[in-house]
Design an enzyme around this catalytic site. Structure first.
Site, short mmCIF file in Angstrom:
data_model
loop_
_atom_site.label_atom_id
_atom_site.label_comp_id
_atom_site.label_asym_id
_atom_site.label_seq_id
_atom_site.Cartn_x
_atom_site.Cartn_y
_atom_site.Cartn_z
N GLU A 48 -1.16 5.82 -9.08
CA GLU A 48 -1.52 6.88 -8.47
C GLU A 48 -1.44 8.56 -8.80
O GLU A 48 -0.05 8.51 -9.01
CB GLU A 48 -1.46 7.01 -6.44
N HIS A 65 -10.02 4.76 -1.66
CA HIS A 65 -8.83 5.00 -0.67
C HIS A 65 -9.50 5.63 0.61
O HIS A 65 -9.96 6.41 0.17
CB HIS A 65 -7.20 5.73 -0.93
N THR A 118 -12.99 4.45 5.76
CA THR A 118 -12.66 4.44 6.25
C THR A 118 -13.58 6.16 7.12
O THR A 118 -13.54 6.95 5.97
CB THR A 118 -11.92 4.53 7.86
N ASP A 173 0.63 -1.08 -0.46
CA ASP A 173 -0.10 0.02 -0.05
C ASP A 173 0.71 1.35 -0.03
O ASP A 173 1.41 1.34 0.71
CB ASP A 173 -0.75 -0.23 1.55
N HIS A 174 0.64 1.84 -0.77
CA HIS A 174 1.73 3.39 -1.06
C HIS A 174 3.09 2.86 -0.73
O HIS A 174 3.96 3.88 -0.22
CB HIS A 174 1.28 4.79 -0.40
N HIS A 180 -7.27 9.57 4.30
CA HIS A 180 -6.79 8.92 5.02
C HIS A 180 -7.58 8.97 6.67
O HIS A 180 -6.92 10.21 6.89
CB HIS A 180 -5.96 8.35 5.13
P1 13P Z 1 -8.05 4.45 5.99
O1 13P Z 1 -7.66 4.30 7.13
O2 13P Z 1 -9.12 5.73 6.00
O3 13P Z 1 -9.93 3.96 6.06
O4 13P Z 1 -7.83 4.77 4.42
C1 13P Z 1 -7.07 3.40 3.70
C2 13P Z 1 -6.94 3.42 2.88
O5 13P Z 1 -6.81 4.32 2.17
C3 13P Z 1 -4.58 2.43 2.72
O6 13P Z 1 -4.42 2.60 1.22
#
Ligand code: 13P
Length: 289
Positions: free
Chosen positions: A135, A207, A210, A84-85, A177
Site C-alpha cells: 500500500e 479498498h 462499500t 487485509d492491512h 473504509h
Molecule cells: P469497506 O468496509 O468500506 O467495504 O472496505 C473494505 C476494505 O477496503 C477492506 O480492506
C-alpha cells in the site's frame, strides 16, 4: 481450490474486470461467500483483517476452517485467503498459518522503510508461492483499528513499490473504509490514471468498496483496478436481515431461536450482496475460463 491471488488478478487485469475481496468474520460469512463464488463461477478473495483473525481465535484457525470448507463444500473456483492491512508481524503469522496471500500495509512508515519491509516480504512470498499486496498513500476512515487520513498516493512512490515485484498495489485515491460521508468528493481518477501509468501492468486494488457508485467502480476497473475490497456492505446486509427477523418476532416463534435459523437470513443477505458485487465487478463466469 486455495491459490495465490497472482494469477486470478493478472487474468482480471487482462480481461478488464475485477475480483472481489470479501472480508470474513466467522463461519457463516465464509460459507456464504464461498458458496456464492462457486454458484457464479467466479474467483474470489477472502479478506481477513488482524482484528477479525483474532476474533476467530487466530490465523491458524481461520486457515484450517477455510481449507476444510473448500474441501467439504466442493469449492472448485480459485479462492485466495488474504491478510487485509497486515502489520509486519501479522504478515509473518499468516505466512506461518498457511494463508495464500498477504497484504503488508506499510503506508504508515516513511517510504524508505515501507520499501525495505515490502522488499523482504516479496522474497519470502515468492519462495512460498504466495501473493503480496502493498500500500502507498492511505485509505481514509477506520477498519478494525487501522486508521488512515486518506491522502492520495504519490505515483513515483507507487512505482518504487511496484518495481519490487509485488503482485498488487493498493494506492490511496480518495477511497474510504466504511460508509462514505455525504460530502465525499469521489475517487481521484487523476491519481489512479497517474499511478497506473507509472506502474505499467500492475493490478491495482480499490479498498473501501462499500458505497462507491457503480459508474465509479466501472471507471476504476477501466483505469486498471483488478481487485475491489468489500467489507462494511456485507456487515450492513447481515445486520439489516437479522434485525428484520428479530423485529418480526421470528426468534420467538417455534424454534426460531435456533442459531441455525436466527443467523440464516443474515447469511442469505450476505450471499445477495456478494452476488450483486460479483456481477458489477464482471468476474462471474471467469473461474473456468
Ligand atoms: P469497506 O468496509 O468500506 O467495504 O472496505 C473494505 C476494505 O477496503 C477492506 O480492506
Amino acid at each position: 481450490m486455495l491459490v495465490s491471488a497472482k494469477e486470478m488478478l493478472q487474468k482480471a487485469k487482462a480481461g478488464h474486470y475485477a475480483v472481489g475481496q470479501f472480508n470474513i468474520n466467522n463461519l457463516e460469512w465464509t460459507k456464504s461467500i464461498l458458496l456464492t463464488a462457486q454458484e457464479m463461477d467466479s474467483p474470489v478473495i477472502l479478506g481477513v483483517s488482524e482484528g477479525a483473525g483474532k476474533y476467530m481465535c487466530g490465523f491458524k484457525t481461520v486457515s484450517a476452517m477455510v481449507k476444510a470448507m473448500i474441501e467439504e463444500l466442493n469449492i472448485t473456483v480459485p479462492v485466495a485467503l488474504h491478510l487485509d492491512h497486515g502489520t509486519y508481524e501479522g504478515c509473518y503469522k499468516c505466512i506461518e498459518a498457511g494463508f495464500s496471500s498477504i497484504m503488508f500495509d506499510g503506508s504508515s512508515y516513511p517510504i524508505d522503510e515501507n520499501v525495505a519491509k515490502t522488499k523482504e516480504l516479496v522474497k519470502i512470498c515468492a519462495e512460498k508461492g504466495m501473493s503480496l499486496e502493498a500500500e502507498v498513500g492511505s485509505i481514509g476512515g477506520e477498519e478494525d483499528g487501522v486508521v488512515g487520513m486518506g491522502e492520495c498516493a504519490d505515483p513515483d512512490e507507487c512505482k518504487a513499490i511496484a518495481d519490487l515485484g509485488v503482485d498488487m498495489l493498493a494506492a490511496g485515491i480518495g477511497n474510504i473504509h466504511g460508509k462514505y460521508p455525504a460530502n465525499w468528493p469521489g475517487l481521484s481518477f487523476e491519481t489512479l490514471a497517474a499511478v497506473q501509468e507509472k506502474t505499467g501492468e500492475m493490478p491495482l486494488v480499490l479498498h473501501g468498496g462499500t458505497g462507491i457508485p457503480d459508474d465509479m467502480i466501472k471507471k476504476a476497473i477501466n483505469l486498471g483496478v483488478a481487485k475491489i475490497n468489500v467489507n462494511t456492505e456485507c456487515q450492513l446486509s447481515f445486520a439489516a436481515a437479522t434485525r428484520k427477523y428479530i423485529e418480526e418476532g421470528k426468534d420467538l416463534q417455534g424454534k426460531g431461536y435456533d442459531p441455525r435459523k436466527l443467523l440464516a437470513p443474515g447469511a442469505e443477505a450476505i450471499k445477495a450482496t456478494v452476488r450483486e458485487k460479483i456481477e458489477l465487478f464482471g468476474s462471474a463466469g471467469k473461474a473456468s475460463e
